[in-house]
Design a protein around this motif. Structure first.
Motif, PDB file in Angstrom:
ATOM      1  N   MET A 188       0.937  -1.115   0.038  1.00 55.71           N
ATOM      2  CA  MET A 188      -0.190   0.106  -0.014  1.00 55.71           C
ATOM      3  C   MET A 188       0.960   1.221   0.039  1.00 55.71           C
ATOM      4  O   MET A 188       1.977   1.416   0.702  1.00 55.71           O
ATOM      5  CB  MET A 188      -0.818   0.170   1.117  1.00 55.71           C
ATOM      6  N   ILE A 189       0.520   2.089  -0.743  1.00 54.91           N
ATOM      7  CA  ILE A 189       1.320   3.620  -0.787  1.00 54.91           C
ATOM      8  C   ILE A 189       0.231   4.522  -0.063  1.00 54.91           C
ATOM      9  O   ILE A 189      -1.024   4.765  -0.349  1.00 54.91           O
ATOM     10  CB  ILE A 189       1.405   3.868  -2.328  1.00 54.91           C
ATOM     11  N   THR A 190       0.802   5.354   0.894  1.00 54.79           N
ATOM     12  CA  THR A 190       0.010   6.285   1.477  1.00 54.79           C
ATOM     13  C   THR A 190       0.713   7.699   1.488  1.00 54.79           C
ATOM     14  O   THR A 190       2.025   7.842   1.790  1.00 54.79           O
ATOM     15  CB  THR A 190      -0.053   5.976   3.133  1.00 54.79           C
ATOM     16  N   GLU A 246       0.635  11.456   2.433  1.00 58.19           N
ATOM     17  CA  GLU A 246      -0.090  12.473   3.361  1.00 58.19           C
ATOM     18  C   GLU A 246       0.457  13.866   3.342  1.00 58.19           C
ATOM     19  O   GLU A 246       1.800  14.106   3.729  1.00 58.19           O
ATOM     20  CB  GLU A 246       0.211  11.827   4.827  1.00 58.19           C
ATOM     21  N   SER A 249      -3.338  14.187  -0.262  1.00 60.33           N
ATOM     22  CA  SER A 249      -3.246  12.987   0.488  1.00 60.33           C
ATOM     23  C   SER A 249      -4.065  12.008  -0.317  1.00 60.33           C
ATOM     24  O   SER A 249      -5.136  12.319  -1.028  1.00 60.33           O
ATOM     25  CB  SER A 249      -3.773  13.333   1.846  1.00 60.33           C
ATOM     26  N   GLN A 299      -4.372   6.985  -0.932  1.00 58.17           N
ATOM     27  CA  GLN A 299      -3.782   6.007  -0.816  1.00 58.17           C
ATOM     28  C   GLN A 299      -4.101   5.225  -1.991  1.00 58.17           C
ATOM     29  O   GLN A 299      -4.844   5.237  -2.772  1.00 58.17           O
ATOM     30  CB  GLN A 299      -4.605   5.382   0.199  1.00 58.17           C
ATOM     31  N   ASN A 339      -4.229   1.254  -2.922  1.00 60.41           N
ATOM     32  CA  ASN A 339      -4.483   0.136  -2.089  1.00 60.41           C
ATOM     33  C   ASN A 339      -3.622  -1.040  -2.715  1.00 60.41           C
ATOM     34  O   ASN A 339      -3.139  -1.006  -3.936  1.00 60.41           O
ATOM     35  CB  ASN A 339      -5.972  -0.146  -2.066  1.00 60.41           C
ATOM     36  N   HIS A 343       4.680   6.976   2.620  1.00 59.46           N
ATOM     37  CA  HIS A 343       4.877   5.487   3.267  1.00 59.46           C
ATOM     38  C   HIS A 343       4.667   4.367   2.086  1.00 59.46           C
ATOM     39  O   HIS A 343       3.420   4.545   1.583  1.00 59.46           O
ATOM     40  CB  HIS A 343       3.940   5.380   4.327  1.00 59.46           C
ATOM     41  N   ASN A 361       4.034   0.183   2.329  1.00 64.31           N
ATOM     42  CA  ASN A 361       4.043  -0.676   3.255  1.00 64.31           C
ATOM     43  C   ASN A 361       4.529  -0.384   4.615  1.00 64.31           C
ATOM     44  O   ASN A 361       5.137  -1.013   5.253  1.00 64.31           O
ATOM     45  CB  ASN A 361       4.698  -1.865   2.675  1.00 64.31           C
ATOM     46  N   THR A 407       0.126  -3.410  -7.263  1.00 62.05           N
ATOM     47  CA  THR A 407      -0.057  -1.994  -7.015  1.00 62.05           C
ATOM     48  C   THR A 407       0.453  -1.190  -8.274  1.00 62.05           C
ATOM     49  O   THR A 407       1.508  -0.972  -8.159  1.00 62.05           O
ATOM     50  CB  THR A 407       0.215  -1.243  -5.661  1.00 62.05           C
TER      51      THR A 407
END
Length: 305
Positions: free
Chosen positions: A1-3, A5, A21, A23, A25, A59, A61, A187
């Motif tokens: 997962m890529i987040t 923010e 921001s 995500q 998945n 972030h 993972n 992903t």
């Protein structure tokens, strides 16, 4: 997962990306969509630190990409760019082998994996000794995808990967892209300005404008639950076609007596545009065609309530 923010990036004091921001998945194709200059390519390049963000965090993972070596970060990602990005003075074989060589794979492993990918991407082995300028645009783009996939990275970043192709070639590659098992476990973050491409390939879409994300959602949500007038207007030119392509046979089953007993058999996840194209090729099926169109129009009205 890529987040991602609260990420921002300025060039000469002007925000190219402004406090975004989102995500991406696992095993999802997330499309960054927008016109030129909206910040989508800058956003993509911040994910593998081709460009460093000025603020915010990314972030992957659960790990902050700032706390990883750039080389290690990029080894976990494939990258496909417009015009394929192949090295013009390398043969196709050498282009595909760039990452395996860096990873010090033995030649047999590289050759086996190369042959596997060429087969999956409908390319023949005789291209391996050729140079990029000896291939068609579609072949070059397939080679670019093969190079990005060869080390089987869990993440694939794609920057306008099909933008330089003619519409017929693009349609063919879209079909291959959607059916390629190799891509279904990854992903993928894909940048495009092409609305139809975004709807055909994306599980979700981030619509950007002037460095900001205006709305994120599924193709259906972008059409029927638009956040504001900008989103509505952005899709207005192609809206009816997009509605046909995002409506599935399963969506209409409760609204029609169309029995799917023609010579063409459709699954529940076949889109209505595809079904109508098939039905229109046979005049004896005019009644089925009209039945499905009526059900589609009823469905549209329900969605807009």
């Amino acid at each position: 997962m890529i987040t991602v923010e609260s990420v921002s990036k300025l060039f000469e004091g002007i925000p190219a990306v402004d406090d975004i921001s989102f995500q991406a998945n696992d095993k999802e194709i997330l499309v960054l969509l927008g016109t030129s200059g909206c910040g989508k390519t800058t956003t993509l390049k911040m994910l593998n630190r081709l460009i460093d963000a000025d603020a915010g965090t990314i972030h992957i993972n659960g790990k902050n990409i700032r706390e990883q070596k750039v080389e290690d970060l990029r080894m976990g990602m494939g990258f496909v760019m417009q015009h394929s990005g192949l090295f013009p003075h390398y043969t196709i074989q050498k282009n595909i082998a760039v990452v395996p060589d860096l990873l010090k794979w033995d030649k047999k492993k590289t050759a086996t994996r190369t042959e596997e990918l060429l087969h999956k991407l409908h390319l023949t082995l005789d291209i391996l000794d050729k140079f990029p300028n000896e291939l068609s645009g579609g072949q070059q783009q397939r080679v670019g995808i093969a190079r990005a996939l060869i080390a089987n990275p869990p993440i694939l970043l794609m920057d306008e990967p099909f933008g330089a192709l003619d519409n017929i070639t693009k349609a063919d590659i879209h079909e291959e892209f959607k059916s390629l098992e190799e891509l279904k476990n990854k992903t993928i973050v894909l940048v495009t300005h092409d609305v139809q491409e975004a709807f055909e390939l994306g599980h979700r879409i981030c619509l950007m404008n002037q460095g900001k994300i205006i709305q994120t959602g599924t193709p259906k949500e972008m059409l029927y639950q638009a956040k504001n007038d900008f989103v509505t207007n952005f899709f207005s030119e192609n809206r009816l076609l997009l509605e046909y392509k995002t409506t599935l046979y399963s969506d209409l089953k409760s609204l029609t007596n169309f029995n799917n007993d023609t010579n063409f058999q459709f699954s529940d996840d076949t889109d209505i545009w595809t079904i109508l194209q098939k039905l229109s090729s046979d005049h004896s099926l005019n009644e089925d065609y009209e039945t499905l169109v009526r059900a589609f129009n009823q469905y549209r009205k329900l969605q807009m309530l």
